[in-house]
Design an enzyme around this catalytic site. Structure first.
Site, mmCIF file in Angstrom:
data_model
loop_
_atom_site.group_PDB
_atom_site.id
_atom_site.type_symbol
_atom_site.label_atom_id
_atom_site.label_comp_id
_atom_site.label_asym_id
_atom_site.label_seq_id
_atom_site.Cartn_x
_atom_site.Cartn_y
_atom_site.Cartn_z
ATOM 1 N N HIS A 32 0.840 -1.187 0.000
ATOM 2 C CA HIS A 32 0.000 0.000 0.000
ATOM 3 C C HIS A 32 0.884 1.249 0.000
ATOM 4 O O HIS A 32 2.100 1.153 0.201
ATOM 5 C CB HIS A 32 -0.954 0.004 1.210
ATOM 6 C CG HIS A 32 -0.255 0.036 2.534
ATOM 7 N ND1 HIS A 32 -0.141 -1.057 3.366
ATOM 8 C CD2 HIS A 32 0.393 1.042 3.177
ATOM 9 C CE1 HIS A 32 0.524 -0.731 4.446
ATOM 10 N NE2 HIS A 32 0.867 0.541 4.364
HETATM 11 P P1 TYD Z 1 -2.242 -4.163 7.518
HETATM 12 O O1 TYD Z 1 -2.482 -2.801 6.956
HETATM 13 O O2 TYD Z 1 -2.745 -5.341 6.736
HETATM 14 O O3 TYD Z 1 -0.711 -4.355 7.821
HETATM 15 P P2 TYD Z 1 0.538 -4.281 6.829
HETATM 16 O O4 TYD Z 1 0.704 -2.852 6.455
HETATM 17 O O5 TYD Z 1 1.672 -4.738 7.648
HETATM 18 O O6 TYD Z 1 0.282 -5.192 5.685
HETATM 19 O O7 TYD Z 1 -2.859 -4.197 8.972
HETATM 20 C C1 TYD Z 1 -3.192 -5.411 9.618
HETATM 21 C C2 TYD Z 1 -4.364 -5.156 10.540
HETATM 22 O O8 TYD Z 1 -3.996 -4.309 11.617
HETATM 23 C C3 TYD Z 1 -5.539 -4.492 9.835
HETATM 24 O O9 TYD Z 1 -6.732 -5.109 10.316
HETATM 25 C C4 TYD Z 1 -5.485 -3.058 10.316
HETATM 26 C C5 TYD Z 1 -4.845 -3.181 11.687
HETATM 27 N N1 TYD Z 1 -4.052 -2.023 12.082
HETATM 28 C C6 TYD Z 1 -4.474 -1.247 13.123
HETATM 29 O O10 TYD Z 1 -5.533 -1.483 13.733
HETATM 30 N N2 TYD Z 1 -3.715 -0.188 13.509
HETATM 31 C C7 TYD Z 1 -2.550 0.114 12.890
HETATM 32 O O11 TYD Z 1 -1.871 1.090 13.280
HETATM 33 C C8 TYD Z 1 -2.116 -0.690 11.781
HETATM 34 C C9 TYD Z 1 -0.835 -0.379 11.053
HETATM 35 C C10 TYD Z 1 -2.893 -1.754 11.415
#
Ligand code: TYD
Length: 134
Positions: free
Chosen positions: A49
């Site tokens: 992303h």
């Molecule tokens: P995700 O965006 O998939 O992580 P990455 O960027 O590592 O691929 O996030 C995983 C899960 O965690 C998703 O359900 C959103 C949650 N999350 C939060 O609640 N707070 C945060 O600060 C972050 C980064 C993720």
């Protein structure tokens, strides 16, 4: 494109090492959020992303992992493997994290609270957002 590293001072002595992070001092923004990833499974690619506004500094505080950075024109990959080294990532960069060593911990300092509307999770939308053709 070049990675923007911030190498933080290590306060080392015979006991080991210590690194201190202070918002608006050695961290170039106010830190609203810290999160970390651990127990990352083999073969997993995280991230995938970009952000519209968010600034982040990534640290691999244990082990190592690879971060790819893509500004829509160029893609580079860097290996984070020193706990004192921060990788600054601003808005408009598509990032992916992979090749985590067993036990790796990737810690992220972020300039904003978690806000899903700041995410761009579709690569085509990302390219559109920076005015690039695929
Ligand atoms: P995700 O965006 O998939 O992580 P990455 O960027 O590592 O691929 O996030 C995983 C899960 O965690 C998703 O359900 C959103 C949650 N999350 C939060 O609640 N707070 C945060 O600060 C972050 C980064 C993720």
């Amino acid at each position: 494109m070049k990675p923007v590293y911030i190498d933080f001072q290590e306060h080392g002595d015979w006991r080991g090492q210590l690194v201190a992070l202070e918002e608006n001092k050695n961290i170039p923004f106010a830190v609203k959020r810290v999160y970390f990833m651990y127990d990352t499974k083999e073969g997993v690619v995280r991230g995938k992303h970009a952000h519209r506004q968010l600034q982040q500094i990534l640290f691999c505080v244990a082990g190592a992992c690879t971060i790819s950075l893509d500004d829509g024109k160029e893609k580079i990959a860097v290996r984070l493997e020193q706990p004192y080294r921060g990788l600054l990532i601003g808005p408009g960069i598509w990032r992916e994290m992979y090749d985590f060593t067993p036990g790796a911990v990737l810690m992220v300092l972020a300039s904003e609270y978690y806000d899903e509307s700041d995410y761009i999770r579709d690569y085509d939308v990302f390219l559109d957002s920076i005015g690039e053709e695929k």
